[in-house]
Motif scaffolding. Structure first.
Motif, PDB file in Angstrom:
ATOM      1  N   MET A 167      -5.061 -17.097   5.480  1.00  0.00           N
ATOM      2  CA  MET A 167      -6.395 -17.496   5.783  1.00  0.00           C
ATOM      3  C   MET A 167      -6.893 -18.948   5.665  1.00  0.00           C
ATOM      4  O   MET A 167      -7.443 -19.530   4.745  1.00  0.00           O
ATOM      5  CB  MET A 167      -7.271 -16.744   4.620  1.00  0.00           C
ATOM      6  N   LYS A 168      -6.470 -19.537   6.846  1.00  0.00           N
ATOM      7  CA  LYS A 168      -6.373 -21.137   6.876  1.00  0.00           C
ATOM      8  C   LYS A 168      -7.039 -21.546   7.764  1.00  0.00           C
ATOM      9  O   LYS A 168      -6.672 -22.531   8.582  1.00  0.00           O
ATOM     10  CB  LYS A 168      -4.746 -21.591   7.015  1.00  0.00           C
ATOM     11  N   GLY A 169      -8.205 -20.962   8.209  1.00  0.00           N
ATOM     12  CA  GLY A 169      -8.853 -21.276   9.722  1.00  0.00           C
ATOM     13  C   GLY A 169      -9.990 -22.555   9.173  1.00  0.00           C
ATOM     14  O   GLY A 169     -10.709 -22.396   8.107  1.00  0.00           O
ATOM     15  N   LEU A 170     -10.165 -23.313  10.050  1.00  0.00           N
ATOM     16  CA  LEU A 170     -11.549 -24.035  10.392  1.00  0.00           C
ATOM     17  C   LEU A 170     -12.377 -23.144  11.055  1.00  0.00           C
ATOM     18  O   LEU A 170     -12.373 -23.266  12.314  1.00  0.00           O
ATOM     19  CB  LEU A 170     -11.171 -25.448  10.773  1.00  0.00           C
ATOM     20  N   TYR A 193      -7.280 -23.216   3.928  1.00  0.00           N
ATOM     21  CA  TYR A 193      -7.300 -24.380   4.568  1.00  0.00           C
ATOM     22  C   TYR A 193      -6.750 -25.652   3.934  1.00  0.00           C
ATOM     23  O   TYR A 193      -7.387 -25.902   2.770  1.00  0.00           O
ATOM     24  CB  TYR A 193      -8.627 -24.373   5.306  1.00  0.00           C
ATOM     25  N   VAL A 194      -5.840 -26.319   4.299  1.00  0.00           N
ATOM     26  CA  VAL A 194      -5.255 -27.469   3.551  1.00  0.00           C
ATOM     27  C   VAL A 194      -6.340 -28.488   3.563  1.00  0.00           C
ATOM     28  O   VAL A 194      -7.138 -28.948   4.581  1.00  0.00           O
ATOM     29  CB  VAL A 194      -3.897 -28.052   4.349  1.00  0.00           C
ATOM     30  N   ASN A 195      -6.510 -29.260   2.305  1.00  0.00           N
ATOM     31  CA  ASN A 195      -7.440 -30.121   2.331  1.00  0.00           C
ATOM     32  C   ASN A 195      -7.621 -31.505   3.111  1.00  0.00           C
ATOM     33  O   ASN A 195      -8.406 -31.571   3.808  1.00  0.00           O
ATOM     34  CB  ASN A 195      -7.294 -30.921   0.813  1.00  0.00           C
ATOM     35  N   LEU A 196      -6.411 -32.030   3.492  1.00  0.00           N
ATOM     36  CA  LEU A 196      -6.172 -33.204   4.348  1.00  0.00           C
ATOM     37  C   LEU A 196      -6.603 -32.722   6.001  1.00  0.00           C
ATOM     38  O   LEU A 196      -7.053 -33.594   6.828  1.00  0.00           O
ATOM     39  CB  LEU A 196      -4.827 -34.021   4.095  1.00  0.00           C
ATOM     40  N   HIS A 197      -6.068 -31.455   6.245  1.00  0.00           N
ATOM     41  CA  HIS A 197      -6.217 -30.856   7.413  1.00  0.00           C
ATOM     42  C   HIS A 197      -7.723 -31.189   7.909  1.00  0.00           C
ATOM     43  O   HIS A 197      -8.026 -31.296   9.087  1.00  0.00           O
ATOM     44  CB  HIS A 197      -5.745 -29.389   7.782  1.00  0.00           C
ATOM     45  N   LEU A 198      -8.737 -30.927   7.057  1.00  0.00           N
ATOM     46  CA  LEU A 198     -10.185 -31.037   7.343  1.00  0.00           C
ATOM     47  C   LEU A 198     -10.422 -32.580   8.005  1.00  0.00           C
ATOM     48  O   LEU A 198     -11.163 -32.827   8.845  1.00  0.00           O
ATOM     49  CB  LEU A 198     -11.160 -30.631   6.090  1.00  0.00           C
ATOM     50  N   THR A 199     -10.196 -33.286   7.191  1.00  0.00           N
ATOM     51  CA  THR A 199     -10.563 -34.966   7.427  1.00  0.00           C
ATOM     52  C   THR A 199      -9.655 -35.206   8.781  1.00  0.00           C
ATOM     53  O   THR A 199     -10.384 -35.892   9.705  1.00  0.00           O
ATOM     54  CB  THR A 199      -9.804 -35.770   6.409  1.00  0.00           C
ATOM     55  N   ILE A 207      -8.311 -25.754   0.128  1.00  0.00           N
ATOM     56  CA  ILE A 207      -9.615 -26.020  -0.454  1.00  0.00           C
ATOM     57  C   ILE A 207     -10.039 -24.819  -1.315  1.00  0.00           C
ATOM     58  O   ILE A 207     -10.894 -25.006  -2.125  1.00  0.00           O
ATOM     59  CB  ILE A 207     -10.604 -26.045   0.830  1.00  0.00           C
ATOM     60  N   GLY A 208      -9.529 -23.583  -0.926  1.00  0.00           N
ATOM     61  CA  GLY A 208      -9.839 -22.748  -2.069  1.00  0.00           C
ATOM     62  C   GLY A 208      -9.246 -22.968  -3.372  1.00  0.00           C
ATOM     63  O   GLY A 208      -9.810 -22.721  -4.401  1.00  0.00           O
ATOM     64  N   GLU A 219     -14.506 -17.608   1.657  1.00  0.00           N
ATOM     65  CA  GLU A 219     -14.990 -18.659   2.797  1.00  0.00           C
ATOM     66  C   GLU A 219     -15.752 -19.585   1.966  1.00  0.00           C
ATOM     67  O   GLU A 219     -16.605 -19.502   1.147  1.00  0.00           O
ATOM     68  CB  GLU A 219     -16.023 -17.691   3.681  1.00  0.00           C
ATOM     69  N   ILE A 220     -15.636 -20.912   2.537  1.00  0.00           N
ATOM     70  CA  ILE A 220     -16.347 -22.086   1.666  1.00  0.00           C
ATOM     71  C   ILE A 220     -17.088 -22.846   2.756  1.00  0.00           C
ATOM     72  O   ILE A 220     -16.490 -23.384   3.755  1.00  0.00           O
ATOM     73  CB  ILE A 220     -15.068 -22.925   1.063  1.00  0.00           C
ATOM     74  N   THR A 221     -18.303 -23.185   2.494  1.00  0.00           N
ATOM     75  CA  THR A 221     -19.037 -24.090   3.282  1.00  0.00           C
ATOM     76  C   THR A 221     -19.027 -25.514   2.455  1.00  0.00           C
ATOM     77  O   THR A 221     -19.439 -25.507   1.197  1.00  0.00           O
ATOM     78  CB  THR A 221     -20.368 -23.868   3.411  1.00  0.00           C
TER      79      THR A 221
END
Length: 484
Positions: free
Chosen positions: A105-108, A124-130, A152-153, A219-221
């Motif tokens: 479950m690794k989607g943006l 979702y991997v932390n650095l991938h968001l940045t 991030i989870g 899911e995380i906002t």
């Protein structure tokens, strides 16, 4: 030659639950044989290792809810797991749990630049968001050292911090909403779509940092930030740890709030210079400070000059400002790989995570030196000096009989020194099973019982990640027996 995929077969001694998991997520998404589950016996805290009952890989919230509901109805212990980078044993299956791995479950899911928020799945991997939003001039602030792989989870579960939490805060300061599967399989949403200070109890704050004992986040906002207009980074070398420690307090006392204020001692410097990203730090210095300020361009130069003056006032041996982003990047790569670099100078290491008032740094670091001498083990110190979050790394060799237990005892002594100084036993790594008895350093039995009652409201059957975070009130649990 085409490789043949080994077909999974449920053997006669396996119970019917595995077949039920097949029906929920598909046969390819279930591991149940011991050889396939070896890497799930522990997280980054490797001293305790236990085999799970099964590992399942749901792809969406509906599948997570179905798995949780099945476990609840069949009295099966279970826990959620991200990348497995946790350092306190929070994802270790103590009770033959079914591990619900969220890595698929690794989607943006969405990005709203106007309202500065994004929605991600827990894997979702932390650095991938940045990396995904940097081209638009945005970034995600929480930056644990493992940000290139941690999820991030998992950050939500542990309320992870990072080098820049001095100015920007830890994970809880950047969470706007959560979708959570409760331990009975119900799905709830917490948070009012980013509305600050919504009425009612602060359930976001309660769930963030609850170490996977209250629900499974699906899911995380998160809050995203605009890139600062300017960054400047300073590297300072000191011949005495006390001088570097005083410089930390003096910088904050001067009214400067750096984005990051990191410290490494001589043993830590030896490790990072033997690791993957050496930058040429002198080996004969006692400590270094890595200091970063950011914000609007106007005023940054003045802050840098004041930081340089503070360092010189505290007998700095050498101090310099990064010439460009490339040099700044090298300095940070060296620091970010600090924990893993200890493997270059020691067969094993145990990471601790205590918090103290900044003013007590020299005193507590000296106590850690005394602990090192008492247990005859080297201790490297890499830490977020600006907010007093210490990371003593106890270096040991598990091949030597009794040395693992000595490392555990030395780590506990470090945490006792932190709590006695008015601090805490964890700043960002969590309690898990590693520090479960050390909770008694800072809480009475009555306080522990009050908190476990909160857990019982969410998790009345205690099937979700049982045996973590809290000791049993009134008696000791034998969780500190190291595997030799």
């Amino acid at each position: 030659m085409q490789l043949m995929r080994r077909k999974k077969k449920v053997s006669a001694n396996q119970d019917h639950h595995i077949e039920a998991f097949f029906k929920i997520v598909g046969e390819k998404e279930v591991l149940f044989e011991d050889v396939d589950m070896l890497s799930y016996n522990c997280d980054g805290f490797t001293i305790h290792q236990h085999s799970p009952k099964a590992v399942v890989f749901p792809k969406n919230t509906k599948e997570v809810a179905a798995l949780v509901k099945y476990c609840a109805q069949n009295d099966l212990p279970f826990l959620a797991r991200g990348a497995g980078t946790g350092l306190s044993g929070g994802a270790t299956p103590l009770n033959k749990e079914v591990i619900i791995s969220l890595v698929k479950m690794k989607g943006l899911l969405s990005v709203d630049y106007e309202n500065r928020k994004a929605v991600v799945q827990p894997g979702y991997v932390n650095l991938h968001l940045t990396n995904s939003i940097s081209s638009k001039g945005y970034y995600y602030a929480p930056d644990p050292s493992s940000q290139y792989v941690c999820t991030i989870g998992g950050n939500v579960a542990e309320n992870a911090g990072g080098a820049h939490c001095l100015k920007y805060g830890v994970t809880t300061n950047h969470i706007l909403g959560l979708e959570v599967v409760m331990p009975n399989g119900d799905i709830i949403s917490i948070g009012e779509d980013g509305v600050p200070d919504s009425p009612g109890y602060d359930l976001l704050g309660l769930l963030t940092g609850s170490e996977g004992t209250l629900g499974v986040v699906t899911e995380i906002t998160v809050r995203i930030l605009k890139n600062p207009e300017m960054k400047q980074t300073v590297l300072a070398y000191f011949d005495q740890v006390e001088d570097g420690s005083r410089a930390v307090s003096d910088i904050i006392s001067a009214g400067i709030v750096p984005a990051a204020l990191e410290m490494m001692d001589q043993t830590a410097i030896e490790g990072v210079e033997e690791g993957s990203f050496p930058v040429g730090h002198p080996r004969d210095i006692a400590a270094l400070l890595l200091i970063e300020v950011d914000g609007i361009a106007a005023g940054i130069d003045e802050q840098i000059e004041e930081i340089l003056a503070v360092c010189r006032h505290n007998n700095v041996k050498e101090v310099k400002v990064a010439e460009d982003d490339a040099e700044r990047g090298r300095w940070w790569a060296n620091r970010k790989t600090g924990f893993g670099a200890m493997g270059a100078i020691s067969p094993d290491y145990l990471v601790q995570d205590g918090v103290i008032p900044r003013s007590r740094l020299p005193e507590v670091l000296e106590q850690i030196n005394d602990i090192s001498r008492k247990y005859e083990l080297r201790i490297a110190n890499i830490f977020h000096a600006g907010d007093g979050n210490l990371h003593p790394l106890i270096l040991f060799d598990s091949r030597n009989p009794g040395e693992t237990q000595k490392a555990v005892d030395a780590g506990s002594a470090c945490l006792k020194a932190c709590s006695d100084a008015g601090g805490s036993i964890t700043g960002e790594h969590g309690v898990g099973i590693e520090k479960i008895e050390e909770m008694r350093f800072i809480f009475s039995d009555e306080e522990i019982e009050a908190q476990t009652r909160i857990r019982e409201v969410f998790n009345p059957g205690n099937l979700l990640n049982q045996g973590k975070l809290f000791p049993m009130p009134g008696r000791c649990l034998e969780v500190k027996k190291a595997v030799q």
